[in-house]
Scaffold this motif. Structure first.
Motif, PDB file in Angstrom:
ATOM      1  N   ALA A 256      14.705 -10.266  -6.493  1.00  0.00           N
ATOM      2  CA  ALA A 256      14.661  -9.852  -5.376  1.00  0.00           C
ATOM      3  C   ALA A 256      14.591  -8.041  -5.372  1.00  0.00           C
ATOM      4  O   ALA A 256      14.556  -7.579  -4.810  1.00  0.00           O
ATOM      5  CB  ALA A 256      15.160 -10.602  -3.915  1.00  0.00           C
ATOM      6  N   GLU A 257      15.690  -8.268  -6.664  1.00  0.00           N
ATOM      7  CA  GLU A 257      16.651  -6.516  -6.598  1.00  0.00           C
ATOM      8  C   GLU A 257      14.676  -6.616  -7.569  1.00  0.00           C
ATOM      9  O   GLU A 257      14.835  -5.257  -7.268  1.00  0.00           O
ATOM     10  CB  GLU A 257      17.394  -6.474  -7.313  1.00  0.00           C
TER      11      GLU A 257
ATOM     12  N   ALA B  64      17.986 -13.555  -6.600  1.00  0.00           N
ATOM     13  CA  ALA B  64      18.746 -11.811  -6.647  1.00  0.00           C
ATOM     14  C   ALA B  64      17.897 -11.378  -7.227  1.00  0.00           C
ATOM     15  O   ALA B  64      17.988  -9.971  -7.138  1.00  0.00           O
ATOM     16  CB  ALA B  64      20.205 -11.896  -5.776  1.00  0.00           C
TER      17      ALA B  64
ATOM     18  N   ASP C 284      19.971   1.231   2.873  1.00  0.00           N
ATOM     19  CA  ASP C 284      21.262   0.247   2.109  1.00  0.00           C
ATOM     20  C   ASP C 284      20.273  -0.437   1.377  1.00  0.00           C
ATOM     21  O   ASP C 284      19.396  -1.952   1.783  1.00  0.00           O
ATOM     22  CB  ASP C 284      21.161  -0.679   2.953  1.00  0.00           C
TER      23      ASP C 284
ATOM     24  N   ALA D  57      17.341  -5.908  -0.230  1.00  0.00           N
ATOM     25  CA  ALA D  57      17.409  -6.732  -1.669  1.00  0.00           C
ATOM     26  C   ALA D  57      17.558  -8.230  -0.855  1.00  0.00           C
ATOM     27  O   ALA D  57      17.305  -9.022  -1.242  1.00  0.00           O
ATOM     28  CB  ALA D  57      18.087  -6.423  -2.809  1.00  0.00           C
ATOM     29  N   THR D  58      18.637  -8.072  -0.591  1.00  0.00           N
ATOM     30  CA  THR D  58      19.619  -9.541   0.015  1.00  0.00           C
ATOM     31  C   THR D  58      18.483 -10.132   1.081  1.00  0.00           C
ATOM     32  O   THR D  58      18.099 -11.441   0.924  1.00  0.00           O
ATOM     33  CB  THR D  58      21.574  -9.665   0.673  1.00  0.00           C
ATOM     34  N   GLU D  59      18.193  -9.527   1.793  1.00  0.00           N
ATOM     35  CA  GLU D  59      16.816 -10.009   2.815  1.00  0.00           C
ATOM     36  C   GLU D  59      15.934  -9.909   2.394  1.00  0.00           C
ATOM     37  O   GLU D  59      15.718 -11.415   2.929  1.00  0.00           O
ATOM     38  CB  GLU D  59      16.956  -9.340   3.875  1.00  0.00           C
TER      39      GLU D  59
ATOM     40  N   GLY E  22      20.747  -3.030  -1.296  1.00  0.00           N
ATOM     41  CA  GLY E  22      21.542  -3.322  -1.399  1.00  0.00           C
ATOM     42  C   GLY E  22      21.225  -4.411  -0.381  1.00  0.00           C
ATOM     43  O   GLY E  22      20.863  -5.631  -0.882  1.00  0.00           O
ATOM     44  N   ASN E  23      21.755  -3.725   0.787  1.00  0.00           N
ATOM     45  CA  ASN E  23      21.736  -5.614   2.552  1.00  0.00           C
ATOM     46  C   ASN E  23      20.150  -5.727   2.277  1.00  0.00           C
ATOM     47  O   ASN E  23      19.361  -6.871   2.600  1.00  0.00           O
ATOM     48  CB  ASN E  23      21.661  -4.777   3.333  1.00  0.00           C
TER      49      ASN E  23
ATOM     50  N   SER F 287      15.631 -11.498  -0.674  1.00  0.00           N
ATOM     51  CA  SER F 287      15.845 -12.592  -1.385  1.00  0.00           C
ATOM     52  C   SER F 287      16.072 -13.838   0.004  1.00  0.00           C
ATOM     53  O   SER F 287      15.796 -14.797  -0.498  1.00  0.00           O
ATOM     54  CB  SER F 287      17.270 -12.719  -1.927  1.00  0.00           C
ATOM     55  N   ALA F 288      16.729 -13.565   0.207  1.00  0.00           N
ATOM     56  CA  ALA F 288      16.942 -14.798   1.455  1.00  0.00           C
ATOM     57  C   ALA F 288      15.788 -15.124   2.246  1.00  0.00           C
ATOM     58  O   ALA F 288      15.610 -16.640   2.664  1.00  0.00           O
ATOM     59  CB  ALA F 288      17.879 -14.439   2.691  1.00  0.00           C
ATOM     60  N   THR F 289      14.413 -14.204   2.842  1.00  0.00           N
ATOM     61  CA  THR F 289      13.698 -14.454   3.460  1.00  0.00           C
ATOM     62  C   THR F 289      12.697 -15.395   2.508  1.00  0.00           C
ATOM     63  O   THR F 289      11.583 -15.689   3.105  1.00  0.00           O
ATOM     64  CB  THR F 289      13.585 -13.407   4.335  1.00  0.00           C
TER      65      THR F 289
END
Length: 322
Positions: free
Chosen positions: A202-203, A199, A183, A188-190, A185-186, A192-194
């Motif tokens: 991070a991607e 975004a 996954d 990269a999202t994590e 997408g998720n 970005s948040a951490t």
């Protein structure tokens, strides 16, 4: 001697500064360094002329200028050995050859005792410098990326703060599960948040074909080597199905220092400030004034009232119409 096209007029400017009493040497050294690091390769003549000019300037500039130049050249993969030595970056200059970077699996060498005891200025990156370091890293090939990360370990740049252990532990669990599920997408999202990255960056880190940015992100979080190898196997099939790539990145991760990873993270964060400033640049008063549209005067037509307006009627003192 004819100056190469990359450095036109620098000899004349140096002569002018000495004759007119205007000390432009700090500015010349910064410009010269910026021009040199913009190109990944140089001819022998360009390198020789850069060494000659830089050597004449380094000893005659202020400490702040010298520190900035030292920071820029410390991470540039093709800094001449003579300049590395003159800037006291000689921990790697003695055995470094420009055309053959050190093997990626070779453990990082400890700097000499005299270098360890000498205080080194730690510099916070300006957004423009951070953006240039970030783009230099993303635009480099695998060997140059490894060398950039190798040099960041002793670069006089301020790294990003440590990730809180509890936050890092949660991120490792989420990233591990997202990688098993492929996954992206998720994942990269994590990231970005951490790491507190936009975004888009991070991607870019997660989807980079080389894998070195992902190694930096994982090292900054503190992902154990075993889990990082599993992430490589399952997250991206292009890397996971290549034994050579998994082995290369795993060995790079083993020798990658946390400091190098956190300096690169600081560069990614600083690069976003450059984009934000360009997007939300405050306008000056006179610019707003020129941009403002002229509003036509509200002229009442003769013999009538404007369309859409109700005429006002005069009322007498008793409130009744006249």
């Amino acid at each position: 001697m004819t100056a190469p096209p990359m450095f036109p007029g620098f000899d004349g400017l140096l002569t002018l500064s000495r004759r007119d009493g205007v000390d432009i040497r700090p500015t010349l050294l910064r410009v010269l360094t910026d021009l040199y690091v913009q190109t990944s390769t140089h001819t022998v003549e360009e390198e020789r002329h850069f060494v000659e000019l830089t050597s004449r300037l380094i000893d005659h500039v202020d400490d702040a200028t010298r520190a900035v130049v030292r920071a820029r050249l410390s991470i540039y993969p093709r800094t001449p050995a003579a300049i590395m030595s003159k800037l006291r970056l000689g921990a790697f200059a003695a055995d470094r050859q420009l055309d053959s970077p050190p093997p990626q699996a070779t453990p990082l060498k400890a700097p000499p005792a005299e270098t360890r005891t000498r205080p080194v200025a730690i510099l916070s990156m300006e957004p423009r410098d951070a953006a240039e370091i970030s783009e230099m890293f993303f635009g480099a090939n695998s060997k140059d990326r490894a060398l950039i990360l190798h040099n960041l370990a002793t670069a006089p740049l301020r790294p990003s703060p440590h990730i809180h252990p509890s936050r890092a532990a949660r991120a490792i669990e989420v990233l591990h599960m997202a990688a098993f599920a492929s996954d992206v997408g998720n994942f990269a999202t994590e990231i970005s948040a951490t790491l507190m990255l936009p975004a888009a960056i991070a991607e870019r880190v997660v989807k980079d074909q080389g894998g070195e940015p992902l190694a930096c992100a994982a090292k900054a979080i503190g992902i154990p080597p075993r889990i990082f190898q599993q992430i490589l196997l399952f997250l991206d099939p292009a890397i996971g199905t290549s034994v050579t790539e998994v082995y290369r990145l795993a060995r790079l991760y083993d020798v990658l220092s946390e400091r190098s990873a956190r300096i690169m993270l600081a560069a990614w964060r600083g690069a976003t400030m450059t984009e934000a400033r360009a997007k939300y640049r405050p306008a000056l008063y006179h610019e707003e004034r020129h941009r403002a549209r002229a509003v036509p005067a509200n002229i009442r037509p003769e013999g009538g009232v404007q369309s859409g307006r109700i005429p006002l009627r005069w009322s007498g003192r008793d409130g009744s119409g006249g």
